[in-house]
Design a protein around this motif. Structure first.
Motif, PDB file in Angstrom:
ATOM      1  N   SER A 192      38.888   3.704 110.434  1.00  0.00           N
ATOM      2  CA  SER A 192      37.531   3.963 110.920  1.00  0.00           C
ATOM      3  C   SER A 192      36.554   3.987 109.747  1.00  0.00           C
ATOM      4  CB  SER A 192      37.466   5.296 111.676  1.00  0.00           C
ATOM      5  OG  SER A 192      37.891   6.368 110.866  1.00  0.00           O
ATOM      6  N   CYS A 193      35.273   3.922 110.102  1.00  0.00           N
ATOM      7  CA  CYS A 193      34.207   3.918 109.102  1.00  0.00           C
ATOM      8  C   CYS A 193      33.090   4.849 109.581  1.00  0.00           C
ATOM      9  CB  CYS A 193      33.674   2.490 108.900  1.00  0.00           C
ATOM     10  SG  CYS A 193      32.284   2.370 107.742  1.00  0.00           S
ATOM     11  N   LEU A 194      32.544   5.635 108.659  1.00  0.00           N
ATOM     12  CA  LEU A 194      31.460   6.561 108.969  1.00  0.00           C
ATOM     13  C   LEU A 194      30.328   6.346 107.974  1.00  0.00           C
ATOM     14  CD1 LEU A 194      30.446   9.171 110.497  1.00  0.00           C
ATOM     15  CD2 LEU A 194      31.520  10.468 108.651  1.00  0.00           C
ATOM     16  N   LYS A 195      29.118   6.122 108.475  1.00  0.00           N
ATOM     17  CA  LYS A 195      27.946   6.017 107.594  1.00  0.00           C
ATOM     18  C   LYS A 195      27.464   7.432 107.325  1.00  0.00           C
ATOM     19  CE  LYS A 195      24.876   3.149 105.627  1.00  0.00           C
ATOM     20  NZ  LYS A 195      23.907   4.047 105.007  1.00  0.00           N
ATOM     21  N   ALA A 196      28.004   8.024 106.253  1.00  0.00           N
ATOM     22  CA  ALA A 196      27.777   9.441 105.999  1.00  0.00           C
ATOM     23  C   ALA A 196      26.473   9.717 105.264  1.00  0.00           C
ATOM     24  CB  ALA A 196      28.953  10.009 105.200  1.00  0.00           C
ATOM     25  N   HIS A 197      26.049   8.791 104.402  1.00  0.00           N
ATOM     26  CA  HIS A 197      24.881   9.025 103.557  1.00  0.00           C
ATOM     27  C   HIS A 197      23.952   7.815 103.564  1.00  0.00           C
ATOM     28  CE1 HIS A 197      26.623  12.654 101.617  1.00  0.00           C
ATOM     29  NE2 HIS A 197      27.772  12.029 101.793  1.00  0.00           N
ATOM     30  N   ILE A 227      38.690  14.262 110.673  1.00  0.00           N
ATOM     31  CA  ILE A 227      39.522  13.116 111.049  1.00  0.00           C
ATOM     32  C   ILE A 227      40.285  13.520 112.309  1.00  0.00           C
ATOM     33  CG2 ILE A 227      41.353  11.541 110.316  1.00  0.00           C
ATOM     34  CD1 ILE A 227      40.653  12.424 107.380  1.00  0.00           C
ATOM     35  N   ASP A 228      39.986  12.868 113.438  1.00  0.00           N
ATOM     36  CA  ASP A 228      40.629  13.273 114.694  1.00  0.00           C
ATOM     37  C   ASP A 228      42.024  12.646 114.835  1.00  0.00           C
ATOM     38  OD1 ASP A 228      40.336  10.656 115.648  1.00  0.00           O
ATOM     39  OD2 ASP A 228      38.616  11.125 116.917  1.00  0.00           O
ATOM     40  N   ASP A 229      42.674  12.904 115.966  1.00  0.00           N
ATOM     41  CA  ASP A 229      44.051  12.434 116.171  1.00  0.00           C
ATOM     42  C   ASP A 229      44.165  10.919 116.210  1.00  0.00           C
ATOM     43  OD1 ASP A 229      44.822  15.056 116.255  1.00  0.00           O
ATOM     44  OD2 ASP A 229      44.861  15.171 118.451  1.00  0.00           O
ATOM     45  N   GLN A 230      43.059  10.240 116.507  1.00  0.00           N
ATOM     46  CA  GLN A 230      43.053   8.767 116.524  1.00  0.00           C
ATOM     47  C   GLN A 230      42.581   8.192 115.184  1.00  0.00           C
ATOM     48  OE1 GLN A 230      41.775  10.514 119.443  1.00  0.00           O
ATOM     49  NE2 GLN A 230      43.923  10.217 120.060  1.00  0.00           N
ATOM     50  N   ARG A 231      42.493   9.065 114.163  1.00  0.00           N
ATOM     51  CA  ARG A 231      42.065   8.663 112.818  1.00  0.00           C
ATOM     52  C   ARG A 231      40.603   8.199 112.783  1.00  0.00           C
ATOM     53  NH1 ARG A 231      46.436  10.714 111.628  1.00  0.00           N
ATOM     54  NH2 ARG A 231      48.020   9.823 110.234  1.00  0.00           N
ATOM     55  N   ASN A 232      39.792   8.766 113.662  1.00  0.00           N
ATOM     56  CA  ASN A 232      38.361   8.472 113.628  1.00  0.00           C
ATOM     57  C   ASN A 232      37.651   9.514 112.769  1.00  0.00           C
ATOM     58  OD1 ASN A 232      38.279   6.211 115.435  1.00  0.00           O
ATOM     59  ND2 ASN A 232      38.698   7.645 117.107  1.00  0.00           N
ATOM     60  N   LEU A 233      36.758   9.056 111.911  1.00  0.00           N
ATOM     61  CA  LEU A 233      35.921   9.951 111.118  1.00  0.00           C
ATOM     62  C   LEU A 233      34.722  10.398 111.956  1.00  0.00           C
ATOM     63  CD1 LEU A 233      35.935   7.840 107.842  1.00  0.00           C
ATOM     64  CD2 LEU A 233      36.920  10.127 108.052  1.00  0.00           C
ATOM     65  N   GLN A 234      34.490  11.703 111.980  1.00  0.00           N
ATOM     66  CA  GLN A 234      33.377  12.246 112.759  1.00  0.00           C
ATOM     67  C   GLN A 234      32.614  13.271 111.927  1.00  0.00           C
ATOM     68  OE1 GLN A 234      35.187  13.828 116.323  1.00  0.00           O
ATOM     69  NE2 GLN A 234      35.307  11.818 117.285  1.00  0.00           N
ATOM     70  N   MET A 235      31.287  13.168 111.933  1.00  0.00           N
ATOM     71  CA  MET A 235      30.470  14.110 111.177  1.00  0.00           C
ATOM     72  C   MET A 235      30.690  15.528 111.696  1.00  0.00           C
ATOM     73  SD  MET A 235      28.522  13.441 108.584  1.00  0.00           S
ATOM     74  CE  MET A 235      27.491  11.985 108.721  1.00  0.00           C
ATOM     75  N   HIS A 236      30.797  16.474 110.785  1.00  0.00           N
ATOM     76  CA  HIS A 236      31.078  17.857 111.172  1.00  0.00           C
ATOM     77  C   HIS A 236      29.878  18.756 110.901  1.00  0.00           C
ATOM     78  CE1 HIS A 236      32.898  21.953 110.590  1.00  0.00           C
ATOM     79  NE2 HIS A 236      33.506  21.610 111.704  1.00  0.00           N
ATOM     80  N   SER A 237      29.485  18.899 109.641  1.00  0.00           N
ATOM     81  CA  SER A 237      28.322  19.728 109.322  1.00  0.00           C
ATOM     82  C   SER A 237      27.696  19.245 108.014  1.00  0.00           C
ATOM     83  CB  SER A 237      28.713  21.211 109.215  1.00  0.00           C
ATOM     84  OG  SER A 237      29.727  21.389 108.241  1.00  0.00           O
TER      85      SER A 237
END
Length: 322
Positions: A192-197, A227-237
């Motif tokens: 997965s990919c997350l646009k964090a910044h 990182i969830d069970d499906q290896r997806n990156l998700q913003m937390h805080s």
């Protein structure tokens, strides 16, 4: 009222140049050590009992040392320099011998990541001459396991961390466009990919036990993500910093606190659960480049070390209660 921030336990002087990287070695078998890498290629092995260098390795042809790590239960030290080389050092019985090296071709500042998959087997992820690419090699033979290169245009590789999951090695990497990508090393593909910044990701760390990571940038926002069970990156805080620029971020092994190295000369400490600001440690007179935690309670208090452009290393004892 909140207690005022503490002063350093002590200060290590004599690095001779900018301090770029730090690594603790506190295995309980011998004296507690702190390795430091400088802008002029010197690797100091500091004895934390005497607070003096046990030895100084002149390395990387006088080029900056940007990363250091010791192998577990051995006297082997790995260093990465701006001369585009990885060096392997034998420090047993007082030696400081260069035993092997690898030319990476990388001219960037991305630090390597080491994973000991089992005794005697170690994977090393390193940047390459292709600015967006990671190469993973087996260290004993330098045999290449795989290369990881994004299909998307995310710019230069900036930082990374590799660890062992049940399914095999996993690598998290931060890129120039602000993206964080989670890689399946065994299958050479991104989970997965997350646009964090909105700015380049300057540093990241991952709390493997809690499947949660943190990233800092040249902006003034510190982000945590899961990182969830499906290896997806998700913003937390997220937390907004007073001043922009984070050089290094480290989560303590007990998962209670996070420390960051700031471009504004300060070390910041946060509660890891909610990114709650806890303290601003002020001592350095120039940019703080690196922070590191001791993994073991030896000496009894948990230690935090910080290295700065001002050529000093500060060692702190903070929130040491278990």
């Amino acid at each position: 009222m909140a207690r005022p921030p503490p002063n350093p336990l002590y200060i290590l002087r004599g690095s001779g140049d900018v301090v770029n990287t730090l690594h603790f070695c506190c295995d309980g078998q011998g004296p507690s050590l702190l390795y430091s890498g400088s802008g002029k290629g010197a690797i100091h092995v500091w004895n934390l009992t005497t607070r003096r260098p046990e030895c100084v390795l002149e390395s990387h042809s006088g080029n900056s040392v940007i990363w250091l790590q010791a192998l577990k239960e051995s006297s082997t030290l790995i260093s990465q320099g701006r001369d585009m080389r990885m060096c392997v050092w034998d420090l047993s019985e007082g030696r400081g011998a260069l035993t092997d090296s690898l030319l990476t071709g990388s001219v960037g500042f991305c630090q390597c990541s080491l994973l000991e998959t089992r005794p005697g087997s170690t994977l090393l992820a390193h940047p390459t001459e292709h600015m967006e690419e990671v190469s993973v090699v087996e260290m004993k033979s330098w045999t290449q396991v795989c290369t990881l290169k994004p299909d998307l245009k995310v710019g230069m590789l900036m930082c990374m961390k590799m660890w062992q999951a049940q399914s095999g090695p996993v690598l998290c990497a931060g890129y120039e466009d602000g993206s964080v990508i989670l890689w399946d090393v065994s299958h050479r593909r991104p989970f997965s990919c997350l646009k964090a910044h909105t700015e380049p990701v300057m540093c990241l760390d991952v709390d493997v036990c809690r499947q949660k990571g943190v990233s800092g940038s040249s902006d003034n926002i510190l982000h945590s993500w899961t990182i969830d069970d499906q290896r997806n990156l998700q913003m937390h805080s997220s937390v907004q910093l007073t001043n922009p620029g984070v050089s290094s971020a480290r989560v303590r092994t007990d998962g209670k606190i996070l420390a960051t190295a700031g471009w504004d000369n300060n070390i910041r400490v946060f509660g890891w659960k909610k990114l709650k600001p806890l303290a601003v440690l002020q001592h350095h007179t120039d940019m703080v480049n690196t922070v590191a935690f001791s993994d073991h309670q030896d000496p009894p208090q948990r230690l935090l070390a910080a290295g700065s452009k001002d050529q000093r290393i500060t060692v702190w004892s903070i929130y040491s209660e278990s």
